[in-house]
Write an enzyme that holds these catalytic residues in place. Structure first.
Site: not given
Length: 278
Positions: A128, A130, A166
């Site tokens: 991912h 992030e 997040t």
């Protein structure tokens, strides 16, 4: 009955990223415009900017980014290898950093604890954007995606700081953090699931529908987690656009709830809602 499950529309970080890009386009900055990675994980939204001449560069192709000699670089909301931003500025390129403030906060907290001699454990999803951005901060960050990864950890330091991507599932993250607490009870755990993600997940878990329709891009992590949670509770389908909903026979469902990912435009949600209530 068809109802919207609140909250809906963009989260704060997505709103900010889109505003920054729109402002850059209006300001007529140096062309061409390059997006480093997808600004947000929603292909329908990205297509609108591609049609305006914006060029998307894969954030993994660092050589391509470093070979850009002119133009404006807009860095994605999920965070980026900070050396790429520094390098672009040093070469005199116009830079727009659209990193979500919550993601920036995570980066800064990790740096602070590293300076204090802490071992860092970061919980995220493999591949991912992030997570990948966080892992460029320091090569010694311990990355955890599953409970099996925790079992493999061998940290001999009484100073441990733990934080996370997040957009994870609140339930999955709880299980992982419970496991970490058992292994490292003295560790500092800093849960950074964003508020928009948490509210959507809680709203779905507390809802009571025959069917929950999740609207969002299949590449969006928070959308997929929302769908998984909905499916654990009731019948659920994940759709990206209005055409998708037409593939399903919904006549057997009496109560339908519609939720959406944090990068899903409200206009798309309303198109689907208005189609269903006809």
């Amino acid at each position: 009955m068809v109802k919207l499950i609140e909250p809906q529309s963009y989260c704060m970080g997505v709103k900010r990223a889109i505003k920054l890009l729109n402002n850059a386009l209006k300001a007529d900055l140096e062309k061409p415009y390059y997006l480093v990675g997808k600004l947000i994980h929603n292909d329908l939204v990205m297509e609108e900017y591609l049609n305006q001449g914006v060029i998307i560069i894969d954030e993994h192709h660092k050589a391509d980014i470093k070979n850009i000699s002119k133009g404006t670089l807009i860095f994605q909301a999920h965070g980026t290898d900070e050396s790429l931003i520094s390098d672009a500025k040093a070469r005199g390129l116009t830079v727009v950093d659209a990193t979500c403030p919550v993601v920036s906060l995570i980066h800064n907290k990790i740096k602070e604890y590293l300076k204090q001699g802490y071992e860092i454990i970061y919980v995220g999803k493999n591949n991912h954007s992030e997570s990948e951005a966080v892992l460029t901060i320091d090569k010694n960050i311990h990355f955890v995606a599953t409970i099996d990864d925790i079992n493999k950890l061998n940290i001999n330091n009484d100073k441990i700081y733990i934080t996370n991507q997040t957009t994870l599932s609140t339930l999955d993250l709880k299980n992982i953090y419970d496991c970490i607490k058992n292994k490292y009870p003295y560790a500092i755990i800093d849960n950074k699931i964003c508020l928009a993600t948490t509210k959507r997940q809680v709203a779905v878990l507390n809802s009571d529908y025959d069917l929950v329709i999740v609207v969002g891009d299949i590449h969006s992590s928070n959308t997929k987690r929302l769908y998984e949670l909905a499916l654990s509770k009731t019948n659920s389908i994940l759709i990206s656009n209005l055409a998708d909903i037409m593939k399903y026979d919904l006549t057997k469902y009496q109560n339908i709830g519609i939720t959406s990912g944090a990068s899903t435009p409200m206009s798309l949600v309303m198109n689907i809602y208005n189609y269903l209530i006809k």
